[in-house]
Design a protein around this motif. Structure first.
Motif, PDB file in Angstrom:
ATOM      1  N   VAL A  31       0.509   5.951   0.288  1.00  0.00           N
ATOM      2  CA  VAL A  31      -0.544   6.354  -0.115  1.00  0.00           C
ATOM      3  C   VAL A  31      -0.997   8.033   1.081  1.00  0.00           C
ATOM      4  O   VAL A  31      -1.077   7.425   2.212  1.00  0.00           O
ATOM      5  N   ALA A  32      -1.649   9.023   0.060  1.00  0.00           N
ATOM      6  CA  ALA A  32      -2.042   9.716   0.682  1.00  0.00           C
ATOM      7  C   ALA A  32      -0.693  10.305   1.456  1.00  0.00           C
ATOM      8  O   ALA A  32      -1.206  10.428   3.103  1.00  0.00           O
ATOM      9  N   GLY A  33       0.301  10.039   2.044  1.00  0.00           N
ATOM     10  CA  GLY A  33       2.071  10.879   2.348  1.00  0.00           C
ATOM     11  C   GLY A  33       1.966   9.277   4.112  1.00  0.00           C
ATOM     12  O   GLY A  33       3.014  10.025   4.387  1.00  0.00           O
ATOM     13  N   ASN A  61       4.169   9.317  13.127  1.00  0.00           N
ATOM     14  CA  ASN A  61       3.392   8.873  14.260  1.00  0.00           C
ATOM     15  C   ASN A  61       1.830   9.214  14.377  1.00  0.00           C
ATOM     16  O   ASN A  61       0.800   9.477  15.120  1.00  0.00           O
ATOM     17  N   GLU A  62       1.569   9.604  13.055  1.00  0.00           N
ATOM     18  CA  GLU A  62      -0.508   9.938  12.552  1.00  0.00           C
ATOM     19  C   GLU A  62      -1.471   9.275  12.695  1.00  0.00           C
ATOM     20  O   GLU A  62      -0.979   8.535  12.061  1.00  0.00           O
ATOM     21  N   MET A 112      -7.421  -2.483   2.077  1.00  0.00           N
ATOM     22  CA  MET A 112      -7.170  -1.519   2.981  1.00  0.00           C
ATOM     23  C   MET A 112      -7.504   0.387   2.230  1.00  0.00           C
ATOM     24  O   MET A 112      -7.365   0.257   1.466  1.00  0.00           O
ATOM     25  N   THR A 113      -8.440   0.714   2.804  1.00  0.00           N
ATOM     26  CA  THR A 113      -9.378   1.745   2.777  1.00  0.00           C
ATOM     27  C   THR A 113      -8.710   2.740   3.581  1.00  0.00           C
ATOM     28  O   THR A 113      -9.099   3.067   4.898  1.00  0.00           O
ATOM     29  N   LEU A 114      -7.656   3.651   3.312  1.00  0.00           N
ATOM     30  CA  LEU A 114      -7.642   4.782   4.508  1.00  0.00           C
ATOM     31  C   LEU A 114      -8.577   5.941   4.296  1.00  0.00           C
ATOM     32  O   LEU A 114      -8.780   6.271   3.083  1.00  0.00           O
ATOM     33  N   TYR A 126      -6.419   3.722  -1.057  1.00  0.00           N
ATOM     34  CA  TYR A 126      -6.474   2.468  -0.703  1.00  0.00           C
ATOM     35  C   TYR A 126      -5.169   1.178  -1.092  1.00  0.00           C
ATOM     36  O   TYR A 126      -4.139   2.187  -1.673  1.00  0.00           O
ATOM     37  N   ILE A 127      -4.950   0.445  -0.571  1.00  0.00           N
ATOM     38  CA  ILE A 127      -3.513  -0.451  -0.672  1.00  0.00           C
ATOM     39  C   ILE A 127      -4.255  -2.096  -0.410  1.00  0.00           C
ATOM     40  O   ILE A 127      -5.062  -2.120  -0.004  1.00  0.00           O
TER      41      ILE A 127
END
Length: 136
Positions: A31-33, A61-62, A112-114, A126-127
């Motif tokens: 999701v989003a990279g 590691n971001e 889970m909201t990123l 989201y996941i």
């Protein structure tokens, strides 16, 4: 004596072969990279359970900023419950807990909201975990 050894052997075999508590996991999703795995500590919660523990792991590691929200299935749709937990992580979150005493029985999942930003704004995606049961 042989009977005692046989009983001990059966007990030890039963303990070693007993299934462990199975967790509910999303599997790794991108999701989003970010490639992330979201999981709970069990696939069903009995009236004796104290909390639903959720963790996330990712590759790379971001830093990721996130919010865990417990959702309940109500009339065919998923409804956010009152409580959510926020944080950030680079490789794995510590176990976060949703205390069962605060929630009703039924079918639930964790969302889970990123986020893009440190103040939990700019939704990236989201996941979701698969559904699990909470019994009271």
């Amino acid at each position: 004596m042989k009977k005692l050894l046989f009983v001990l052997f059966i007990l030890i075999a039963a303990v070693l072969c007993a299934p462990s508590a199975a967790a509910v996991t999303s599997g790794y999703k991108t999701v989003a990279g970010h490639t992330i795995n979201l999981s709970t500590d069990a696939n069903s919660y009995t009236p004796r359970a104290k909390s639903i523990d959720v963790t996330a792991r990712k590759t790379g590691n971001e830093t990721v900023y996130y919010r865990f929200t417990l959702q309940k299935r109500v009339g065919g749709t998923w409804k956010d419950q009152r409580f959510s937990l926020v944080g950030s992580f680079k490789s794995a979150t510590p176990a976060k807990e949703f205390y069962i005493v605060n929630h009703t029985a039924g079918t639930h999942r964790i969302k889970m909201t990123l986020y893009r930003n440190t103040n939990w704004t700019g939704v990236k995606g989201y996941i979701y975990t698969p559904a699990f049961e909470v019994r009271k």
